[in-house]
Design an enzyme around this catalytic site. Structure first.
Site, PDB file in Angstrom:
ATOM      1  N   HIS A 240       1.707   5.279  -1.675  1.00  0.00           N
ATOM      2  CA  HIS A 240       1.368   6.471  -2.478  1.00  0.00           C
ATOM      3  C   HIS A 240       2.666   7.055  -3.022  1.00  0.00           C
ATOM      4  O   HIS A 240       3.571   7.380  -2.251  1.00  0.00           O
ATOM      5  CB  HIS A 240       0.664   7.516  -1.605  1.00  0.00           C
ATOM      6  CG  HIS A 240      -0.623   7.013  -1.037  1.00  0.00           C
ATOM      7  ND1 HIS A 240      -1.827   7.138  -1.695  1.00  0.00           N
ATOM      8  CD2 HIS A 240      -0.900   6.352   0.117  1.00  0.00           C
ATOM      9  CE1 HIS A 240      -2.793   6.585  -0.965  1.00  0.00           C
ATOM     10  NE2 HIS A 240      -2.256   6.091   0.136  1.00  0.00           N
TER      11      HIS A 240
ATOM     12  N   HIS B  47       0.879  -1.185   0.000  1.00  0.00           N
ATOM     13  CA  HIS B  47       0.000   0.000   0.000  1.00  0.00           C
ATOM     14  C   HIS B  47       0.908   1.225   0.000  1.00  0.00           C
ATOM     15  O   HIS B  47       1.477   1.593   1.029  1.00  0.00           O
ATOM     16  CB  HIS B  47      -0.911   0.010   1.228  1.00  0.00           C
ATOM     17  CG  HIS B  47      -1.883   1.159   1.235  1.00  0.00           C
ATOM     18  ND1 HIS B  47      -3.230   0.984   1.465  1.00  0.00           N
ATOM     19  CD2 HIS B  47      -1.719   2.493   1.051  1.00  0.00           C
ATOM     20  CE1 HIS B  47      -3.851   2.164   1.407  1.00  0.00           C
ATOM     21  NE2 HIS B  47      -2.937   3.098   1.166  1.00  0.00           N
TER      22      HIS B  47
ATOM     23  N   HIS C 215      -4.833  -0.747   5.567  1.00  0.00           N
ATOM     24  CA  HIS C 215      -4.317  -0.020   6.738  1.00  0.00           C
ATOM     25  C   HIS C 215      -5.234  -0.113   7.957  1.00  0.00           C
ATOM     26  O   HIS C 215      -5.725   0.890   8.459  1.00  0.00           O
ATOM     27  CB  HIS C 215      -4.007   1.442   6.413  1.00  0.00           C
ATOM     28  CG  HIS C 215      -5.044   2.160   5.579  1.00  0.00           C
ATOM     29  ND1 HIS C 215      -6.380   2.157   5.880  1.00  0.00           N
ATOM     30  CD2 HIS C 215      -4.922   2.896   4.439  1.00  0.00           C
ATOM     31  CE1 HIS C 215      -7.030   2.856   4.974  1.00  0.00           C
ATOM     32  NE2 HIS C 215      -6.176   3.308   4.094  1.00  0.00           N
TER      33      HIS C 215
ATOM     34  N   HIS D  94     -10.547   1.196   1.473  1.00  0.00           N
ATOM     35  CA  HIS D  94     -10.294   2.129   2.576  1.00  0.00           C
ATOM     36  C   HIS D  94     -11.568   2.113   3.406  1.00  0.00           C
ATOM     37  O   HIS D  94     -12.540   2.777   3.071  1.00  0.00           O
ATOM     38  CB  HIS D  94      -9.998   3.534   2.041  1.00  0.00           C
ATOM     39  CG  HIS D  94      -9.695   4.529   3.121  1.00  0.00           C
ATOM     40  ND1 HIS D  94      -8.525   5.243   3.172  1.00  0.00           N
ATOM     41  CD2 HIS D  94     -10.409   4.907   4.212  1.00  0.00           C
ATOM     42  CE1 HIS D  94      -8.533   6.022   4.252  1.00  0.00           C
ATOM     43  NE2 HIS D  94      -9.668   5.847   4.888  1.00  0.00           N
TER      44      HIS D  94
ATOM     45  N   LYS E 180      -8.949  -0.362  -6.048  1.00  0.00           N
ATOM     46  CA  LYS E 180      -9.035   0.273  -4.726  1.00  0.00           C
ATOM     47  C   LYS E 180     -10.325   1.073  -4.605  1.00  0.00           C
ATOM     48  O   LYS E 180     -10.575   1.970  -5.413  1.00  0.00           O
ATOM     49  CB  LYS E 180      -7.821   1.197  -4.532  1.00  0.00           C
ATOM     50  CG  LYS E 180      -7.858   2.039  -3.257  1.00  0.00           C
ATOM     51  CD  LYS E 180      -7.536   1.215  -2.031  1.00  0.00           C
ATOM     52  CE  LYS E 180      -7.686   2.030  -0.755  1.00  0.00           C
ATOM     53  NZ  LYS E 180      -6.577   2.946  -0.532  1.00  0.00           N
TER      54      LYS E 180
ATOM     55  N   ASP F  72       1.438   2.472   3.509  1.00  0.00           N
ATOM     56  CA  ASP F  72       0.596   3.666   3.349  1.00  0.00           C
ATOM     57  C   ASP F  72       1.461   4.917   3.449  1.00  0.00           C
ATOM     58  O   ASP F  72       1.003   5.967   3.916  1.00  0.00           O
ATOM     59  CB  ASP F  72      -0.556   3.712   4.359  1.00  0.00           C
ATOM     60  CG  ASP F  72      -1.627   4.718   3.951  1.00  0.00           C
ATOM     61  OD1 ASP F  72      -1.624   5.167   2.788  1.00  0.00           O
ATOM     62  OD2 ASP F  72      -2.458   5.067   4.807  1.00  0.00           O
TER      63      ASP F  72
END
Ligand code: NCD
Ligand code: ZN
Length: 336
Positions: A14, A12, A168, A134, A95, A240
């Site tokens: 970004h 995960h 997460h 999420h 996602k 994350d």
């Protein structure tokens, strides 16, 4: 003492675009063999062309041929079966964000009407495309994840052949839900293993530890730690890591996200070492994800040594990492 990790995976991540991508990608590419890349760009990744273009930008920015960006698509309830079949080879998961729940999620799902989501979820089941979620409602901030668990349950029950990854996770309720459904999995971040809400807001406010979902209570962290340290077979590491420029973190209206990519393995080694669980780190940081996602990342051996490592205050005068200016007990001494 030196340990070696084979094919570490960050499930995960970004990476952003433009200059931020150029700054952060090389760090993940150096110490990880692959990462599941989040699609919450502006605009979000919703087409095959956009996914392919972003993937090539990541590969170029990463500058390491032993790093695979595993791509995701931003969930939309109006994708057709034909579209999903045509994009399947380019992605590893889709996602799903509740609308407006976190950074760049405005085009996400509102209402969670299973009937409305069903055609896409059926298609994903059929095509064996995992669904990453999420999982937060728009309720009181400390309760959002626990309130979302019934939605996870409903999806897991109604789509038994769909692999669902609770992203997460931050609560003991989410850890417990893993036991109830064969098709439910989870990622756990580095920061949620280290901090509780007290570290964010118990003293002077710590903007660099502010993230979504917000860190919770000590008993929640304890449940996450137990799952991670035993390398629970349904749990994977997903950092994350979510870089934001310093001026958008150290500001009123602080952006949500903790930047951990460059220090993740060092801090994980420290944590597992301090709990006498170093022998489980390989499983938590790679083997479980390989099995759950059925991926075969490029060979990479990362060597970590138990010696002090001073974490930089800031990278490229732009982005502040977790543990900035502090010492970790483990450092990376080789990666090839
Ligand atoms: C992430 C981001 O900044 O993109 N922020 C965060 O606090 N984790 C989005 C997300 O994963 O929620
Ligand atoms: Zn994220």
């Amino acid at each position: 003492m030196v340990i070696s990790l084979n094919e570490p995976l960050d499930m995960h991540l970004h990476l952003r675009e433009g200059r931020m991508l150029d700054i952060v990608a090389p760090y993940s590419a150096l110490t990880f063999s692959g990462a599941l890349v989040m699609p919450n760009l502006v605009p979000p990744l919703t087409t095959k062309e956009a996914v392919l273009k972003y993937k090539s930008q990541i590969v170029e920015a990463g500058g390491n041929d032993k790093f695979v960006p595993y791509m995701t698509l931003f969930f939309r309830s109006d994708y057709t079966y034909e579209f999903l079949a045509s994009v399947k080879e380019q992605i590893v998961a889709i996602k799903l964000y509740p609308a407006g729940i976190t950074t760049n999620s405005e085009e996400g799902v509102s209402g969670f009407d299973i009937g409305e989501l069903a055609p896409v979820l059926d298609a994903m089941s059929d095509l064996r495309i995992p669904l990453c979620i999420h999982g937060e409602t728009d309720g009181f901030v400390m309760d959002r994840e626990a309130e979302f668990i019934p939605i996870y349950r409903k999806i897991a029950e109604n789509f038994p052949n769909l692999k669902i990854i609770m992203e997460h996770i931050t609560t003991k309720e989410a850890v417990a839900a893993l036991e109830d459904f064969d098709n439910l999995y989870a990622t756990i971040t580095l920061h949620h293993l280290y901090i509780t809400l007290d570290d964010v807001a118990g003293g002077l406010l710590q903007p660099h530890l502010f993230c979504k979902p917000i860190a919770k209570r000590p008993e929640d962290r304890a449940a996450l730690l137990e799952a991670a340290l035993q390398a629970h077979p349904k749990v994977m590491f997903g950092s994350d890591s979510a870089p934001h420029p310093k001026e958008t973190k150290e500001a009123p209206g602080c952006a949500a996200g903790v930047f951990t990519a460059p220090i993740a393995l060092q801090a994980l080694a420290q944590l597992f070492d301090n709990h006498g669980a170093l022998d489980r780190l390989q499983t938590f940081v790679s083997d479980n994800a390989r099995r759950i996602y059925g991926i075969n990342p490029p060979k990479k051996e990362v060597l970590l040594e138990k010696s002090l490592y001073l974490v930089p205050e800031i990278y490229e005068a732009t982005v502040v990492p977790m543990f900035a200016g502090q010492s970790l007990e483990w450092r990376v001494v080789g990666a090839q």
